[in-house]
Write an enzyme that holds these catalytic residues in place. Sequence first.
Site, PDB file in Angstrom:
ATOM      1  N   LYS A   1      12.081  27.377  56.868  1.00  0.00           N
ATOM      2  CA  LYS A   1      13.045  28.044  57.740  1.00  0.00           C
ATOM      3  C   LYS A   1      13.984  27.010  58.344  1.00  0.00           C
ATOM      4  O   LYS A   1      13.491  25.989  58.837  1.00  0.00           O
ATOM      5  CB  LYS A   1      12.273  28.751  58.854  1.00  0.00           C
ATOM      6  CG  LYS A   1      13.129  29.344  59.945  1.00  0.00           C
ATOM      7  CD  LYS A   1      12.257  29.835  61.065  1.00  0.00           C
ATOM      8  CE  LYS A   1      13.155  30.286  62.203  1.00  0.00           C
ATOM      9  NZ  LYS A   1      12.426  30.601  63.386  1.00  0.00           N
TER      10      LYS A   1
ATOM     11  N   LYS B   1       9.599  24.301  59.716  1.00  0.00           N
ATOM     12  CA  LYS B   1      10.662  24.891  60.534  1.00  0.00           C
ATOM     13  C   LYS B   1      11.518  23.770  61.122  1.00  0.00           C
ATOM     14  O   LYS B   1      11.025  22.903  61.836  1.00  0.00           O
ATOM     15  CB  LYS B   1      10.053  25.733  61.653  1.00  0.00           C
ATOM     16  CG  LYS B   1      11.108  26.251  62.634  1.00  0.00           C
ATOM     17  CD  LYS B   1      10.530  27.242  63.616  1.00  0.00           C
ATOM     18  CE  LYS B   1      11.582  27.640  64.645  1.00  0.00           C
ATOM     19  NZ  LYS B   1      11.089  28.658  65.569  1.00  0.00           N
TER      20      LYS B   1
HETATM   21  C1  PBG Z   1      11.406  31.040  68.183  1.00  0.00           C
HETATM   22  C2  PBG Z   1      11.982  31.516  66.922  1.00  0.00           C
HETATM   23  C3  PBG Z   1      13.270  31.260  66.498  1.00  0.00           C
HETATM   24  C4  PBG Z   1      13.453  31.984  65.325  1.00  0.00           C
HETATM   25  C5  PBG Z   1      12.262  32.635  65.036  1.00  0.00           C
HETATM   26  N1  PBG Z   1      11.345  32.336  66.041  1.00  0.00           N
HETATM   27  C6  PBG Z   1      14.376  30.508  67.126  1.00  0.00           C
HETATM   28  C7  PBG Z   1      14.162  29.161  67.619  1.00  0.00           C
HETATM   29  O1  PBG Z   1      13.282  28.432  67.166  1.00  0.00           O
HETATM   30  O2  PBG Z   1      14.921  28.819  68.507  1.00  0.00           O
HETATM   31  C8  PBG Z   1      14.759  32.009  64.586  1.00  0.00           C
HETATM   32  C9  PBG Z   1      15.031  33.168  63.748  1.00  0.00           C
HETATM   33  C10 PBG Z   1      16.456  33.400  63.434  1.00  0.00           C
HETATM   34  O3  PBG Z   1      17.389  32.660  63.783  1.00  0.00           O
HETATM   35  O4  PBG Z   1      16.678  34.425  62.787  1.00  0.00           O
HETATM   36  N2  PBG Z   1      10.234  30.440  68.185  1.00  0.00           N
END
Ligand code: PBG
Length: 325
Positions: A249, A192
């Site tokens: 991601k 991520k």
């Molecule tokens: C938070 C989380 C995020 C997303 C999923 N879980 C955002 C972040 O890390 O700030 C993003 C998903 C998206 O943008 O669709 N832990």
Amino acid sequence: MTQISLRRLRQDPHVRALTRGARPHPEQFIQPLFVVEGIAQRETIPGLTGVYRETPASLLTQIESDLARGVNKFLLFGVPASHATHDIDWSFTAGQIAAVKKKFGKDLWLAVDVCLCSATPHGHCGVLNDSADHLDNAASVKELAAAALAYAKAGADCVAPSDMMDGRIGAIRAALDDNGLERTVLMSYAAKFHSSFYGPFRVAADSAPKTASGLTDRASYQIDPSRAGDALLSVERDVAEGADILMVKPGMPYLDILADLSRQFAHPWAVYEVSGEYAGIELLADQGLANRINAHREAWTGFVRAGASMIISYGARHAKEWLAS
Ligand code: PBG
């Protein structure tokens, strides 16, 4: 010498269909859902057409209509009304999981996001240290394992930690196994990245880091966009700690990561087409600058071509229709 024709197999729809490689299938899709405590009516989300911050009641109606449209796998984000810095109460989201499972049982597969960002006053994905300049890893993992356990006990088929703390996969697996929940699937947001494409989500989940917290962004825990090696190490670690499913991601800017890692690790790969990516395509389509269905299908085809076996997309509920046209 005769000219090599690559166009011979592009000339009509029949031969194009027969020669196609990657083909996203509706069964591969997971629909994200947001459920928010303390709102009277469901609310729209800027940029995410057709996706809502649901109330507990509208969540169930939305799922019913999603099942009718042909999507039966979901990723739930709970947004509780009360916030705490530690000893967080996970009962709002756990209650929603129980309600969904009570109503739909095995007709659906329910994954639940595990993170602190919607449940803390500062909006970070873990527990802040006393001077609020970094996240305390051990304290964060303790909260995350408690959340995962509460969700699994409530009936989640899968828990998916998205926080990026060290050691959370092992801690969550141990907490589940110690409580007789060895069948709960663990999906790691392993690769991520620290991305600018999470904007609409942070509105939906009320999870933007608040500037007053001292730490203004998530760069100290999410992977730097330039560091492919860090993604590899993160995945290796999560595999060793017992992750069942691995994730990249966002999707489109990280297709190289997905292609490389999915060749190296035999585990199933998920890709998260995040809110900003999805909203970007929607904006192009709204402006008449792209054909909506073709553009979404093209992005999804790229994910499958790069090695994803499942796609988390805000458009999952349209996949059956859009992929058939
Ligand atoms: C938070 C989380 C995020 C997303 C999923 N879980 C955002 C972040 O890390 O700030 C993003 C998903 C998206 O943008 O669709 N832990």
